[in-house]
Design a protein around this motif. Structure first.
Motif, PDB file in Angstrom:
ATOM      1  N   GLU A 141       0.842  -1.195   0.000  1.00 22.30           N
ATOM      2  CA  GLU A 141       0.000   0.000   0.000  1.00 22.30           C
ATOM      3  C   GLU A 141       0.870   1.234   0.000  1.00 22.30           C
ATOM      4  O   GLU A 141       1.468   1.611   1.005  1.00 22.30           O
ATOM      5  CB  GLU A 141      -1.037   0.100   1.149  1.00 22.30           C
ATOM      6  CG  GLU A 141      -1.982   1.299   0.886  1.00 22.30           C
ATOM      7  CD  GLU A 141      -3.165   1.434   1.835  1.00 22.30           C
ATOM      8  OE1 GLU A 141      -3.463   0.521   2.599  1.00 22.30           O
ATOM      9  OE2 GLU A 141      -3.792   2.508   1.803  1.00 22.30           O
ATOM     10  N   HIS A 175     -16.537   8.397   7.315  1.00 20.37           N
ATOM     11  CA  HIS A 175     -15.413   8.016   8.184  1.00 20.37           C
ATOM     12  C   HIS A 175     -14.938   9.264   8.912  1.00 20.37           C
ATOM     13  O   HIS A 175     -14.923  10.344   8.317  1.00 20.37           O
ATOM     14  CB  HIS A 175     -14.281   7.430   7.318  1.00 20.37           C
ATOM     15  CG  HIS A 175     -13.277   6.626   8.077  1.00 20.37           C
ATOM     16  ND1 HIS A 175     -12.324   7.194   8.899  1.00 20.37           N
ATOM     17  CD2 HIS A 175     -13.075   5.291   8.151  1.00 20.37           C
ATOM     18  CE1 HIS A 175     -11.588   6.236   9.436  1.00 20.37           C
ATOM     19  NE2 HIS A 175     -12.015   5.071   9.000  1.00 20.37           N
ATOM     20  N   ARG A 177     -11.918  10.054   9.772  1.00 14.30           N
ATOM     21  CA  ARG A 177     -10.573  10.505   9.398  1.00 14.30           C
ATOM     22  C   ARG A 177     -10.437  10.569   7.872  1.00 14.30           C
ATOM     23  O   ARG A 177     -11.164   9.901   7.156  1.00 14.30           O
ATOM     24  CB  ARG A 177      -9.521   9.552   9.951  1.00 14.30           C
ATOM     25  CG  ARG A 177      -9.423   9.560  11.472  1.00 14.30           C
ATOM     26  CD  ARG A 177      -8.356   8.563  11.937  1.00 14.30           C
ATOM     27  NE  ARG A 177      -7.090   8.800  11.264  1.00 14.30           N
ATOM     28  CZ  ARG A 177      -6.229   7.825  10.927  1.00 14.30           C
ATOM     29  NH1 ARG A 177      -6.503   6.580  11.194  1.00 14.30           N
ATOM     30  NH2 ARG A 177      -5.091   8.124  10.338  1.00 14.30           N
ATOM     31  N   LYS A 235     -16.166   1.304   1.198  1.00 12.42           N
ATOM     32  CA  LYS A 235     -14.861   1.889   1.550  1.00 12.42           C
ATOM     33  C   LYS A 235     -14.989   3.393   1.650  1.00 12.42           C
ATOM     34  O   LYS A 235     -15.635   4.020   0.814  1.00 12.42           O
ATOM     35  CB  LYS A 235     -13.827   1.533   0.465  1.00 12.42           C
ATOM     36  CG  LYS A 235     -12.404   2.037   0.733  1.00 12.42           C
ATOM     37  CD  LYS A 235     -11.735   1.290   1.857  1.00 12.42           C
ATOM     38  CE  LYS A 235     -10.374   1.867   2.228  1.00 12.42           C
ATOM     39  NZ  LYS A 235     -10.477   2.909   3.276  1.00 12.42           N
ATOM     40  N   ARG A 275     -14.661   0.653  10.546  1.00 14.32           N
ATOM     41  CA  ARG A 275     -15.303   1.337  11.683  1.00 14.32           C
ATOM     42  C   ARG A 275     -16.756   0.890  11.731  1.00 14.32           C
ATOM     43  O   ARG A 275     -17.573   1.304  10.895  1.00 14.32           O
ATOM     44  CB  ARG A 275     -15.232   2.850  11.490  1.00 14.32           C
ATOM     45  CG  ARG A 275     -13.820   3.384  11.331  1.00 14.32           C
ATOM     46  CD  ARG A 275     -13.175   3.570  12.670  1.00 14.32           C
ATOM     47  NE  ARG A 275     -11.889   4.252  12.551  1.00 14.32           N
ATOM     48  CZ  ARG A 275     -11.499   5.251  13.348  1.00 14.32           C
ATOM     49  NH1 ARG A 275     -12.291   5.693  14.306  1.00 14.32           N
ATOM     50  NH2 ARG A 275     -10.317   5.789  13.206  1.00 14.32           N
TER      51      ARG A 275
HETATM   52  C1  SN0 Z   1      -6.101   2.394   5.351  1.00 10.54           C
HETATM   53  C2  SN0 Z   1      -6.699   2.955   4.070  1.00 10.54           C
HETATM   54  O1  SN0 Z   1      -5.968   3.067   3.061  1.00 10.54           O
HETATM   55  O2  SN0 Z   1      -7.872   3.267   4.038  1.00 10.54           O
HETATM   56  C3  SN0 Z   1      -5.635   0.981   5.163  1.00 10.54           C
HETATM   57  C4  SN0 Z   1      -6.630   0.026   4.588  1.00 10.54           C
HETATM   58  C5  SN0 Z   1      -6.048  -1.290   4.184  1.00 10.54           C
HETATM   59  N1  SN0 Z   1      -7.102   2.439   6.389  1.00 10.54           N
HETATM   60  C6  SN0 Z   1      -6.989   3.198   7.476  1.00 10.54           C
HETATM   61  O3  SN0 Z   1      -6.014   3.901   7.617  1.00 10.54           O
HETATM   62  C7  SN0 Z   1      -8.105   3.126   8.512  1.00 10.54           C
HETATM   63  C8  SN0 Z   1      -7.716   3.831   9.767  1.00 10.54           C
HETATM   64  C9  SN0 Z   1      -8.882   4.179  10.688  1.00 10.54           C
HETATM   65  O4  SN0 Z   1      -8.641   5.057  11.505  1.00 10.54           O
HETATM   66  O5  SN0 Z   1      -9.974   3.622  10.605  1.00 10.54           O
END
Ligand code: SN0
Length: 324
Positions: A141, A175, A177, A235, A275
């Protein structure tokens, strides 16, 4: 295959999906990784990626070294020609070259800053490792893509689909964040290579990079988009247009039972971590429609198929040699 840092490194999607499913059935293999070492560097947190990739490497007979590079390593300088008189102790040129002495494959996770779009699009950490390492590099990632997750998702849809051309809906969810676009980007790219009817739904202002969307329909009415869906991939991502921003936290986009009832009894996917009751409701996550654990299990076999491919020397004639 020379590296696996983007989906375009994978020429034959169907072949690697079949390989992963064969590895899953087989549950062990002929140890093509014996005597080889995978080094994993994490600049951000991880649970599934770290453990499934470690497990995959071990199933292939590899040794594994993992480092939380953000906490335990020297602060790295990536800029060419930098005068290194501030806090950065080591240049990527040495770091990547030295790791290439210790490892046969280097895998790296480095999230975007989500402030400067042009900078994130350079995916500096992954691409610098690719540039200066002399061994294959795997993207765990990066700033704009998550190709191992996408391969997992392609495997999962292949395995669980009970119709020839399923309708697959990628839906945005709220979400608290600001999250990267890497997972949805790679999901869209991999689904575009499969025989599925792909639809993206998100609120206005959350359209992904048009270079990723291409001709895939984007519908801003979630209820409309969800009709007849066989798979729903839920997502969150932050805005691409208003880069890195949270434009709203509209809970009417939370994927709950009411939304599920609009679909064709869809199988519900998410890359995790999720979440609960913000992105997906308890009721849906705890229902038989949720395939998130099955999906997470497939992380191992996706990683195993990719590592196995990177360990095998390129064939001069087959479709496997890479010149770029
Ligand atoms: C990452 C993202 O790219 O969305 C990794 C996913 C595989 N996800 C997060 O950072 C979620 C962190 C949160 O605070 O829920």
């Amino acid at each position: 295959m020379k590296n696996y840092t983007s989906l375009s490194d994978m020429e034959n999607l169907q072949e690697i999906i079949s390989e992963a499913l064969a590895l899953k059935k087989q549950n062990s293999s002929a140890n093509p990784g014996k005597g080889k070492t995978l080094g994993m560097l994490f600049f951000n947190p991880s649970l599934r990626t770290r453990l499934s990739t470690e497990k995959a490497a071990k199933l292939l007979g590899m040794d594994v070294m993992v480092m939380n590079a953000d906490k335990d390593g020297w602060a790295l300088e990536f800029e060419d020609g930098a005068v290194m008189d501030s806090n950065k102790a080591e240049h990527i040129k040495e770091a990547a070259a030295v790791l290439s002495q210790y490892c046969d494959i280097i895998a790296v996770r480095a999230f975007p800053g989500l402030v400067d779009r042009e900078k994130d699009e350079q995916d500096l950490v992954i691409n610098s490792f690719k540039k200066y390492a002399s061994v294959p590099v795997v993207n765990l990632e990066g700033a704009t893509s998550h190709p191992l997750q996408a391969l997992t998702d392609a495997i999962t849809v292949t395995e669980l689909s009970n119709r020839k051309r399923p309708k697959v809906v990628l839906t945005w969810a709220p979400h608290p964040r600001a999250l990267p676009q890497a997972v949805p980007n790679s999901f869209v790219e991999v689904m575009q290579r499969m025989d599925v009817e792909l639809v993206i739904t998100n609120p206005e202002g959350y359209d992904l990079d048009p270079r990723i969307i291409k001709i895939t329909p984007v519908i801003h009415d979630q209820n409309e988009a969800l009709k007849n869906a066989d798979f729903v991939y839920v997502k969150n991502w932050s805005s691409y247009e208003h880069y890195g921003q949270i434009l709203n936290e509209d809970r009417s986009w939370t994927f709950d039972k009411e939304k599920l009832d609009l679909t064709n009894n869809a199988q519900v996917m998410h890359c995790l971590p999720v979440r609960r009751n913000v992105v997906i409701s308890d009721e849906v996550l705890d229902s038989p429609n949720s395939v998130v654990i099955h999906q997470a299990n497939n992380r191992t076999f996706a990683a195993q198929a990719v590592l196995k491919k990177l360990l095998s020397p390129p064939t001069p004639e087959g479709g496997d040699s890479y010149n770029e």
